[in-house]
Design a protein around this motif. Structure first.
Motif, PDB file in Angstrom:
ATOM      1  N   UNK A  45      18.967 -17.911  -3.727  1.00 15.47           N
ATOM      2  CA  UNK A  45      20.154 -17.229  -2.861  1.00 15.47           C
ATOM      3  C   UNK A  45      19.298 -16.872  -1.643  1.00 15.47           C
ATOM      4  N   UNK A  46      20.238 -15.661  -1.030  1.00 16.40           N
ATOM      5  CA  UNK A  46      19.684 -15.141   0.167  1.00 16.40           C
ATOM      6  C   UNK A  46      19.495 -13.708   0.053  1.00 16.40           C
ATOM      7  N   UNK A  47      18.909 -13.100   1.069  1.00 16.72           N
ATOM      8  CA  UNK A  47      18.370 -11.665   1.045  1.00 16.72           C
ATOM      9  C   UNK A  47      19.682 -10.745   0.616  1.00 16.72           C
ATOM     10  N   UNK A  48      20.609 -10.948   0.923  1.00 23.17           N
ATOM     11  CA  UNK A  48      21.908  -9.967   0.692  1.00 23.17           C
ATOM     12  C   UNK A  48      22.474 -10.137  -0.628  1.00 23.17           C
ATOM     13  N   UNK A  49      22.258 -11.314  -1.187  1.00 19.64           N
ATOM     14  CA  UNK A  49      22.637 -11.383  -2.606  1.00 19.64           C
ATOM     15  C   UNK A  49      21.681 -10.856  -3.647  1.00 19.64           C
ATOM     16  N   UNK A  50      20.292 -11.212  -3.244  1.00 16.94           N
ATOM     17  CA  UNK A  50      19.187 -10.736  -4.269  1.00 16.94           C
ATOM     18  C   UNK A  50      19.172  -9.110  -3.819  1.00 16.94           C
ATOM     19  N   UNK A  51      19.468  -8.576  -2.824  1.00 19.01           N
ATOM     20  CA  UNK A  51      19.638  -7.122  -2.593  1.00 19.01           C
ATOM     21  C   UNK A  51      20.560  -6.424  -3.428  1.00 19.01           C
ATOM     22  N   UNK A  52      21.685  -7.253  -3.469  1.00 19.01           N
ATOM     23  CA  UNK A  52      22.781  -6.746  -4.527  1.00 19.01           C
ATOM     24  C   UNK A  52      22.637  -6.744  -5.991  1.00 19.01           C
ATOM     25  N   UNK A  53      21.750  -7.695  -6.334  1.00 22.35           N
ATOM     26  CA  UNK A  53      21.279  -7.983  -7.775  1.00 22.35           C
ATOM     27  C   UNK A  53      20.394  -6.845  -8.165  1.00 22.35           C
ATOM     28  N   UNK A  54      19.336  -6.735  -7.194  1.00 24.43           N
ATOM     29  CA  UNK A  54      18.245  -5.597  -7.251  1.00 24.43           C
ATOM     30  C   UNK A  54      18.830  -4.267  -7.521  1.00 24.43           C
ATOM     31  N   UNK A  55      20.006  -4.084  -6.605  1.00 25.54           N
ATOM     32  CA  UNK A  55      20.754  -2.716  -6.805  1.00 25.54           C
ATOM     33  C   UNK A  55      21.199  -2.562  -8.065  1.00 25.54           C
ATOM     34  N   UNK A  56      22.122  -3.763  -8.323  1.00 24.98           N
ATOM     35  CA  UNK A  56      22.880  -3.252  -9.718  1.00 24.98           C
ATOM     36  C   UNK A  56      22.185  -3.529 -11.035  1.00 24.98           C
ATOM     37  N   UNK A  58      18.511  -3.220 -11.125  1.00 27.44           N
ATOM     38  CA  UNK A  58      17.330  -2.342 -11.316  1.00 27.44           C
ATOM     39  C   UNK A  58      17.291  -1.153 -10.480  1.00 27.44           C
ATOM     40  N   UNK A  59      18.340  -0.756 -10.015  1.00 24.62           N
ATOM     41  CA  UNK A  59      18.652   0.391  -9.031  1.00 24.62           C
ATOM     42  C   UNK A  59      17.594   0.549  -7.862  1.00 24.62           C
ATOM     43  N   UNK A  60      17.433  -0.569  -7.321  1.00 28.44           N
ATOM     44  CA  UNK A  60      16.449  -0.583  -6.233  1.00 28.44           C
ATOM     45  C   UNK A  60      17.368  -0.936  -5.074  1.00 28.44           C
ATOM     46  N   UNK A  61      17.528  -0.300  -4.026  1.00 26.85           N
ATOM     47  CA  UNK A  61      18.340  -0.733  -2.921  1.00 26.85           C
ATOM     48  C   UNK A  61      17.473  -1.512  -1.905  1.00 26.85           C
ATOM     49  N   UNK A  62      17.049  -2.732  -2.041  1.00 26.16           N
ATOM     50  CA  UNK A  62      16.635  -3.457  -1.127  1.00 26.16           C
ATOM     51  C   UNK A  62      16.656  -4.923  -1.641  1.00 26.16           C
ATOM     52  N   UNK A  63      16.410  -5.656  -0.579  1.00 24.95           N
ATOM     53  CA  UNK A  63      16.137  -7.189  -0.984  1.00 24.95           C
ATOM     54  C   UNK A  63      14.649  -7.206  -1.462  1.00 24.95           C
ATOM     55  N   UNK A  64      14.448  -8.201  -2.378  1.00 25.43           N
ATOM     56  CA  UNK A  64      12.872  -8.549  -2.860  1.00 25.43           C
ATOM     57  C   UNK A  64      12.988 -10.163  -2.830  1.00 25.43           C
ATOM     58  N   UNK A  65      11.548 -10.520  -3.252  1.00 26.52           N
ATOM     59  CA  UNK A  65      11.461 -11.794  -3.054  1.00 26.52           C
ATOM     60  C   UNK A  65      11.801 -12.570  -4.263  1.00 26.52           C
ATOM     61  N   UNK A  66      11.768 -12.092  -5.419  1.00 24.64           N
ATOM     62  CA  UNK A  66      12.078 -12.934  -6.794  1.00 24.64           C
ATOM     63  C   UNK A  66      12.279 -11.705  -7.648  1.00 24.64           C
TER      64      UNK A  66
END
Length: 165
Positions: A45-56, A58-66
């Motif tokens: 996916x892209x940074x925007x989607x992985x950011x959203x997944x990471x926030x939902x 893991x409660x981490x509000x940023x994009x990550x690589x994996x």
């Protein structure tokens, strides 16, 4: 081995992402001595989607690589022995394959980090898959000794595949 691959990534990577993922997945599981046929899901996916997944998730509000979402809690990293007794829920009821879990990779980060680290996007993508697969079978890098063992495994797998910097 079953790879459930889905790409939502709209940019083009300079390789066939599904084909590379299948090769890396199969090689890594063989390298780790996994005694089972295994199944993993990978979302590119892209940074925007992985950011959203990471926030939902893991409660981490940023994009990550994996991101890695394992199906089992391994007592000992890479030790599959406990699964037959305690991990019945980790096997696909129809195929009998070991369900490893889910991997989410940001294609944006693959391209950015490859450039930043001075190696190919192929090497970065393969690295992220190996890294995530190791997480799915209990490896971690929170403590120095864990990190050293995980880094050595990652390097050994990639080197054995001929995927170098």
């Amino acid at each position: 081995m079953t790879l459930n691959f889905e790409s939502e990534y709209e940019k083009e990577l300079p390789f066939d992402a599904r084909e590379v993922a299948e090769k890396v997945f199969t090689f890594t599981m063989d390298y780790l001595g996994c005694p089972y046929e295994a199944e993993v899901s990978l979302l590119l996916t892209d940074d925007e989607t992985i950011h959203q997944i990471n926030k939902e998730q893991r409660d981490i509000d940023r994009a990550t690589d994996v991101l890695s979402f394992p199906m089992a809690d391994y007592v000992t990293e890479g030790d599959f022995a406990f699964l037959e007794e305690e991990g019945a829920d980790c096997f696909h009821p129809e195929t009998g394959e070991l369900l490893l879990g889910d991997i989410v990779i940001s294609g944006d980060k693959v391209l950015q980090q490859a450039e930043s680290y001075g190696h190919s996007p192929l090497r970065e993508y393969a690295f992220l898959i190996v890294h995530s697969l190791l997480h799915l079978v209990g490896y971690d890098h929170m403590e120095e000794q864990e990190a050293k063992r995980m880094e050595k495994k990652q390097a050994d797998v990639l080197e054995s595949m001929g995927i170098t910097r």
